[in-house]
Write an enzyme that holds these catalytic residues in place. Structure first.
Site, PDB file in Angstrom:
ATOM      1  N   CYS A   2       0.860  -1.171   0.000  1.00  0.00           N
ATOM      2  CA  CYS A   2       0.000   0.000   0.000  1.00  0.00           C
ATOM      3  C   CYS A   2       0.903   1.229   0.000  1.00  0.00           C
ATOM      4  O   CYS A   2       2.085   1.141   0.292  1.00  0.00           O
ATOM      5  CB  CYS A   2      -0.872   0.015   1.240  1.00  0.00           C
ATOM      6  SG  CYS A   2      -1.789  -1.512   1.459  1.00  0.00           S
ATOM      7  N   ARG A  27       2.290   0.987  -5.971  1.00  0.00           N
ATOM      8  CA  ARG A  27       2.369   0.126  -4.787  1.00  0.00           C
ATOM      9  C   ARG A  27       1.067  -0.615  -4.515  1.00  0.00           C
ATOM     10  O   ARG A  27       1.046  -1.549  -3.708  1.00  0.00           O
ATOM     11  CB  ARG A  27       2.719   0.971  -3.559  1.00  0.00           C
ATOM     12  CG  ARG A  27       4.077   1.610  -3.624  1.00  0.00           C
ATOM     13  CD  ARG A  27       4.327   2.419  -2.382  1.00  0.00           C
ATOM     14  NE  ARG A  27       4.498   1.564  -1.230  1.00  0.00           N
ATOM     15  CZ  ARG A  27       5.657   1.096  -0.790  1.00  0.00           C
ATOM     16  NH1 ARG A  27       6.750   1.410  -1.423  1.00  0.00           N
ATOM     17  NH2 ARG A  27       5.712   0.328   0.266  1.00  0.00           N
ATOM     18  N   TRP A  75      -3.501  -2.115  -1.519  1.00  0.00           N
ATOM     19  CA  TRP A  75      -3.393  -3.419  -2.173  1.00  0.00           C
ATOM     20  C   TRP A  75      -3.896  -4.406  -1.132  1.00  0.00           C
ATOM     21  O   TRP A  75      -3.276  -4.617  -0.095  1.00  0.00           O
ATOM     22  CB  TRP A  75      -1.944  -3.702  -2.547  1.00  0.00           C
ATOM     23  CG  TRP A  75      -1.746  -4.980  -3.299  1.00  0.00           C
ATOM     24  CD1 TRP A  75      -1.877  -5.175  -4.642  1.00  0.00           C
ATOM     25  CD2 TRP A  75      -1.347  -6.250  -2.755  1.00  0.00           C
ATOM     26  NE1 TRP A  75      -1.599  -6.481  -4.956  1.00  0.00           N
ATOM     27  CE2 TRP A  75      -1.268  -7.159  -3.829  1.00  0.00           C
ATOM     28  CE3 TRP A  75      -1.048  -6.712  -1.476  1.00  0.00           C
ATOM     29  CZ2 TRP A  75      -0.917  -8.489  -3.657  1.00  0.00           C
ATOM     30  CZ3 TRP A  75      -0.696  -8.035  -1.306  1.00  0.00           C
ATOM     31  CH2 TRP A  75      -0.627  -8.911  -2.391  1.00  0.00           C
ATOM     32  N   ASN A 100       0.079   0.399   6.291  1.00  0.00           N
ATOM     33  CA  ASN A 100       0.686  -0.465   5.287  1.00  0.00           C
ATOM     34  C   ASN A 100       1.336  -1.615   6.034  1.00  0.00           C
ATOM     35  O   ASN A 100       2.101  -1.383   6.969  1.00  0.00           O
ATOM     36  CB  ASN A 100       1.730   0.346   4.499  1.00  0.00           C
ATOM     37  CG  ASN A 100       2.438  -0.490   3.450  1.00  0.00           C
ATOM     38  OD1 ASN A 100       1.998  -1.590   3.134  1.00  0.00           O
ATOM     39  ND2 ASN A 100       3.521   0.043   2.927  1.00  0.00           N
ATOM     40  N   GLY A 101       1.016  -2.856   5.680  1.00  0.00           N
ATOM     41  CA  GLY A 101       1.605  -4.014   6.364  1.00  0.00           C
ATOM     42  C   GLY A 101       0.513  -4.988   6.755  1.00  0.00           C
ATOM     43  O   GLY A 101      -0.599  -4.934   6.244  1.00  0.00           O
ATOM     44  N   GLU A 483      12.090 -15.961 -16.944  1.00  0.00           N
ATOM     45  CA  GLU A 483      11.744 -14.541 -16.869  1.00  0.00           C
ATOM     46  C   GLU A 483      10.751 -14.184 -17.984  1.00  0.00           C
ATOM     47  O   GLU A 483       9.799 -13.421 -17.758  1.00  0.00           O
ATOM     48  CB  GLU A 483      13.034 -13.700 -16.953  1.00  0.00           C
ATOM     49  CG  GLU A 483      12.843 -12.205 -17.023  1.00  0.00           C
ATOM     50  CD  GLU A 483      12.049 -11.600 -15.862  1.00  0.00           C
ATOM     51  OE1 GLU A 483      11.782 -12.279 -14.856  1.00  0.00           O
ATOM     52  OE2 GLU A 483      11.663 -10.430 -15.993  1.00  0.00           O
ATOM     53  N   LYS A 487       7.003 -12.701 -17.239  1.00  0.00           N
ATOM     54  CA  LYS A 487       6.551 -11.435 -17.820  1.00  0.00           C
ATOM     55  C   LYS A 487       5.219 -11.633 -18.538  1.00  0.00           C
ATOM     56  O   LYS A 487       4.287 -10.868 -18.376  1.00  0.00           O
ATOM     57  CB  LYS A 487       7.619 -10.956 -18.810  1.00  0.00           C
ATOM     58  CG  LYS A 487       7.993  -9.542 -18.822  1.00  0.00           C
ATOM     59  CD  LYS A 487       8.867  -8.996 -17.751  1.00  0.00           C
ATOM     60  CE  LYS A 487       8.501  -9.273 -16.364  1.00  0.00           C
ATOM     61  NZ  LYS A 487       9.448  -8.865 -15.374  1.00  0.00           N
ATOM     62  N   GLU A 490       2.259 -12.320 -16.034  1.00  0.00           N
ATOM     63  CA  GLU A 490       1.830 -11.245 -15.132  1.00  0.00           C
ATOM     64  C   GLU A 490       1.102 -10.109 -15.841  1.00  0.00           C
ATOM     65  O   GLU A 490       0.246  -9.474 -15.239  1.00  0.00           O
ATOM     66  CB  GLU A 490       2.966 -10.741 -14.236  1.00  0.00           C
ATOM     67  CG  GLU A 490       3.997  -9.870 -14.876  1.00  0.00           C
ATOM     68  CD  GLU A 490       5.046  -9.373 -13.867  1.00  0.00           C
ATOM     69  OE1 GLU A 490       4.692  -9.049 -12.729  1.00  0.00           O
ATOM     70  OE2 GLU A 490       6.228  -9.303 -14.241  1.00  0.00           O
ATOM     71  N   HIS A 506      10.141 -35.464 -19.980  1.00  0.00           N
ATOM     72  CA  HIS A 506       9.825 -36.072 -18.683  1.00  0.00           C
ATOM     73  C   HIS A 506       8.435 -35.670 -18.196  1.00  0.00           C
ATOM     74  O   HIS A 506       8.143 -35.834 -17.018  1.00  0.00           O
ATOM     75  CB  HIS A 506      10.896 -35.705 -17.650  1.00  0.00           C
ATOM     76  CG  HIS A 506      12.252 -36.207 -18.036  1.00  0.00           C
ATOM     77  ND1 HIS A 506      12.576 -37.549 -18.052  1.00  0.00           N
ATOM     78  CD2 HIS A 506      13.349 -35.553 -18.492  1.00  0.00           C
ATOM     79  CE1 HIS A 506      13.820 -37.693 -18.477  1.00  0.00           C
ATOM     80  NE2 HIS A 506      14.306 -36.489 -18.755  1.00  0.00           N
ATOM     81  N   LYS A 605       3.715  -3.256  -7.200  1.00  0.00           N
ATOM     82  CA  LYS A 605       5.120  -3.129  -7.559  1.00  0.00           C
ATOM     83  C   LYS A 605       6.051  -3.548  -6.431  1.00  0.00           C
ATOM     84  O   LYS A 605       7.037  -4.237  -6.639  1.00  0.00           O
ATOM     85  CB  LYS A 605       5.397  -1.674  -7.951  1.00  0.00           C
ATOM     86  CG  LYS A 605       6.818  -1.398  -8.384  1.00  0.00           C
ATOM     87  CD  LYS A 605       7.050  -1.952  -9.752  1.00  0.00           C
ATOM     88  CE  LYS A 605       8.491  -1.794 -10.218  1.00  0.00           C
ATOM     89  NZ  LYS A 605       8.775  -2.726 -11.318  1.00  0.00           N
TER      90      LYS A 605
HETATM   91  C1  AGP Z   1       8.494  -8.590 -11.706  1.00  0.00           C
HETATM   92  O1  AGP Z   1       7.994  -8.328 -12.963  1.00  0.00           O
HETATM   93  C2  AGP Z   1       7.581  -8.703 -10.632  1.00  0.00           C
HETATM   94  N1  AGP Z   1       6.552  -7.769 -10.633  1.00  0.00           N
HETATM   95  C3  AGP Z   1       8.047  -9.248  -9.296  1.00  0.00           C
HETATM   96  O2  AGP Z   1       8.309 -10.590  -9.523  1.00  0.00           O
HETATM   97  C4  AGP Z   1       9.275  -8.602  -8.609  1.00  0.00           C
HETATM   98  O3  AGP Z   1      10.429  -8.840  -9.339  1.00  0.00           O
HETATM   99  C5  AGP Z   1       9.395  -9.184  -7.190  1.00  0.00           C
HETATM  100  O4  AGP Z   1       8.261  -8.832  -6.456  1.00  0.00           O
HETATM  101  C6  AGP Z   1      10.638  -8.734  -6.464  1.00  0.00           C
HETATM  102  O5  AGP Z   1      10.673  -7.358  -6.301  1.00  0.00           O
HETATM  103  P1  AGP Z   1      12.012  -6.613  -5.909  1.00  0.00           P
HETATM  104  O6  AGP Z   1      12.968  -6.787  -7.025  1.00  0.00           O
HETATM  105  O7  AGP Z   1      11.600  -5.191  -5.694  1.00  0.00           O
HETATM  106  O8  AGP Z   1      12.508  -7.255  -4.647  1.00  0.00           O
END
Ligand code: AGP
Length: 610
Positions: A2, A27, A75, A100-101, A483, A487, A490, A506, A605
């Site tokens: 958040c 966030r 969030w 936040n938390g 990766e 991408k 997500e 396998h 994020k």
């Molecule tokens: C990446 O596209 C993601 N949104 C997510 O996996 C991100 O890399 C992960 O949450 C780690 O974040 P950080 O690099 O800020 O620690």
């Protein structure tokens, strides 16, 4: 996760709060709210389900005016996204609070507060805190005293900011496990989860320590540490130019950030005039620590974890150092046996990821020879808690999907490989120079990939109606495939998995049919012929292949096979060069599908909760 913004000023605060929230929306973005105290000491509240823009509309329709206020973008963790669960939470029309938390003992506290006659209007874990605060204020505590008592009852992680209509000029705040900074102004003071939210109003910040409480007014600020003592915390002036957070000529931050990579990579690279990489790039004292390093443990989450996975190949093959890589959420709870002389390397764009931070904080005394943070955000919690630091200098990354942060992390990890390899004598002077020269030429190769943007946009059309995809790679290109799959899933919501190509037979081969596009990361390397055989296995089962390869690999378009030709580049650069092409593929698939690709559903994020 958040975002919090708070303002104690002599001028109208709502504009600053809303602009701060807009900047923090990366966030969390399922609901937003703002509370202000007006001249008559009334508490004015707007809360809206959805984006900050909804809150802005509410403020335009019914302006709330006041010089002291708190605001929040959420969030959801506990309680669905809704206006009722949006922050600020209110107690008895007197106290307002943003959080936040996660409060782990919220259920027990809720029972206690209900017994004391408090009524709950949300299903969040946060609402107990505002009633606790009210309870202590009603007993005659000062705002700081009430906050001190309230946080004494909390188990979990929090950044909090609260205001009280009976102490109308003040805001009190606290942090434990979630980030919070104080923005220092002239005749006004601020609080936020991230300094980015306040860069339009100040360039001076105090990064609060774990357990700190703070009280701000327009004219003063007081910090109390964990032991209850008043302390002075250092004010840091952020000197770099104000980071623009607009999209420029791009439709999305992600697209802008993909295209910023040649510049970001050049900025991340720190090569001396004599084309050498110095251990000093990793901080003062790095040389002494590096000389004791016999093994590496990399800990990270998500995309940053993938950077660690790529680096393992480099560190073991080029620097001859044993290297383990683990996701932080597993590492932190596992009983571990560490190789003596291990360096703990945490990798994180934000430097605030709760699991990564906890992994670092929970290591036993003497378990590691030291800790190195590879992070993009200066003064982030991870940076401040580590012995050594490498700042990736990618610039603010706003799109939830990490792009330039990943490729700059790879640059940092390759630099670490070169430095460690040389110090251990595993890397000759010539090989080190060859790698350094290759790194120097990286921005040009990435630029060549970016020029393929229209070609990749066309290629992406083939994925729009698909529900599943496989990404394949071998060796160092397996984490690149991982990766690529992350991408795509997500931001386009297409199910995507990555496999080391040799593993197909396998099990996953059973999934292959004409409806399952398969993306292969296939540059010319030692494993290309092995990969080629794996791709034949796919083709002979009717699988549709999209092969990302260089000219030398010799793939040609044909039935069931489409080739994206990428520039031929030094082997060490391939993971970065191929990643950029995969980023563009995901971007264009999501764009064709019309998803909200800078703010994909259910994600945020910066993951500052466990
Ligand atoms: C990446 O596209 C993601 N949104 C997510 O996996 C991100 O890399 C992960 O949450 C780690 O974040 P950080 O690099 O800020 O620690």
């Amino acid at each position: 996760m958040c975002g919090i913004v708070a303002v104690a000023a002599r001028r109208e605060a709502s504009e600053i709060l809303l602009e701060g929230l807009r900047r923090l929306e990366y966030r969390g973005y399922d609901s937003a709210g703002m509370a202000l105290i007006d001249n008559e000491k009334n508490l004015l509240l707007h809360k809206k389900l959805g984006r900050v823009s909804e809150l802005m509309k509410a403020q335009a329709m019914e302006p709330h005016l006041g010089c002291v206020g708190i605001a929040h973008t959420r969030w959801a963790t506990h309680g669905e996204p809704s206006a009722a669960n949006a922050h600020p939470h209110i107690s008895n029309q007197r106290v307002a609070l943003v959080h936040n938390g996660i409060i782990e003992n919220h259920a027990a506290l809720r029972g206690e507060m209900i017994d004391l006659g408090y009524e709950f209007t949300s299903t969040t874990d946060s609402e107990v805190i505002v009633h606790l605060l009210h309870h202590f204020l009603r007993d005659g505590e000062t705002m700081l005293g009430a906050m001190q008592k309230a946080v004494g009852r909390l188990q979990g992680a929090y950044a909090l900011a609260a205001l009280d209509t009976e102490n109308p000029g003040q805001i009190v705040a606290a942090r434990e496990g979630s980030p919070l900074v104080v923005g220092v102004g002239i005749g006004e003071n601020f609080l936020a989860s991230d300094q980015l939210a306040l860069r339009q109003v100040t360039d001076r910040f105090i990064y609060l320590e774990e357990g700190d409480l703070v009280q701000i007014t327009s004219a003063s600020m007081q910090v109390i540490d964990l032991s209850g003592q008043r302390v002075e915390r250092q004010v840091t002036r952020i000197s770099e130019a104000l980071e623009t957070i607009d999209r420029g000529n791009y439709d999305h931050f992600m697209h802008k950030e993909i295209h910023q990579q040649p510049r970001a990579l050049a900025d991340a690279l720190q090569i001396d005039a004599d084309r050498r990489i110095s251990a000093k790039c990793f901080g003062t004292g790095a040389e002494a620590v590096f000389d004791r390093v016999a093994a590496i443990q990399i800990v990270a989450c998500g995309t940053s974890y993938h950077a660690g996975m790529v680096a393992r190949y480099w560190l073991e093959q080029l620097a001859g150092i044993p290297c383990q890589v683990e996701v932080a959420s597993e590492f932190r709870y596992r009983t571990r046996v560490q190789h003596p002389g291990t360096l703990l390397v945490t990798v994180s764009q934000s430097g605030e990821t709760a699991d990564t931070l906890a992994a670092l904080r929970n290591v036993a005394e003497g378990e590691f020879v030291g800790s190195l943070a590879i992070a993009n955000v200066d003064n982030s919690s991870l940076v401040r808690a580590s012995d050594l630091v490498f700042l990736t200098r990618a610039g603010a990354e706003i799109g939830v999907a990490s792009t330039k942060a990943f490729t700059t992390q790879l640059v940092a990890l390759m630099m670490l490989t070169i430095v460690l390899g040389q110090r251990r004598g595993s890397l000759t002077e010539n090989k080190a120079r060859e790698l350094t020269n290759a790194l120097h030429s990286l921005p040009e190769f990435v630029q060549q990939v970016l020029e393929l943007d229209p070609t990749i946009e066309k290629l992406a059309e083939a994925f729009i109606n698909k529900h599943h995809t496989l990404f394949l790679g071998r060796g160092i290109h397996y984490p690149v495939a991982m990766e690529g799959a992350l991408k795509l899933k997500e931001i386009s919501y297409i199910h995507a998995e990555a496999y080391p190509a040799g593993e197909l037979k396998h099990g996953p081969l059973a999934l292959v049919d004409a409806d399952m596009p398969i993306v292969a990361v296939a540059p010319t390397d030692d494993l290309l012929e092995k990969l080629r055989s794996n791709l034949e296995e796919v083709r002979s089962r009717g699988g549709e292949l999209y092969v990302f390869a260089d000219k030398e690999a010799g793939f040609a378009n044909g039935p069931g096979l489409r080739v994206l030709q990428l520039p031929s580049c030094p082997e060490v650069l391939m993971p970065i060069v191929y990643t950029v092409a995969l980023q563009l593929l995901s971007y264009h698939v999501a764009l064709h599908k019309g998803t909200d690709l800078d703010k994909p559903r259910n994600l945020a994020k910066s993951v500052t909760v466990e």
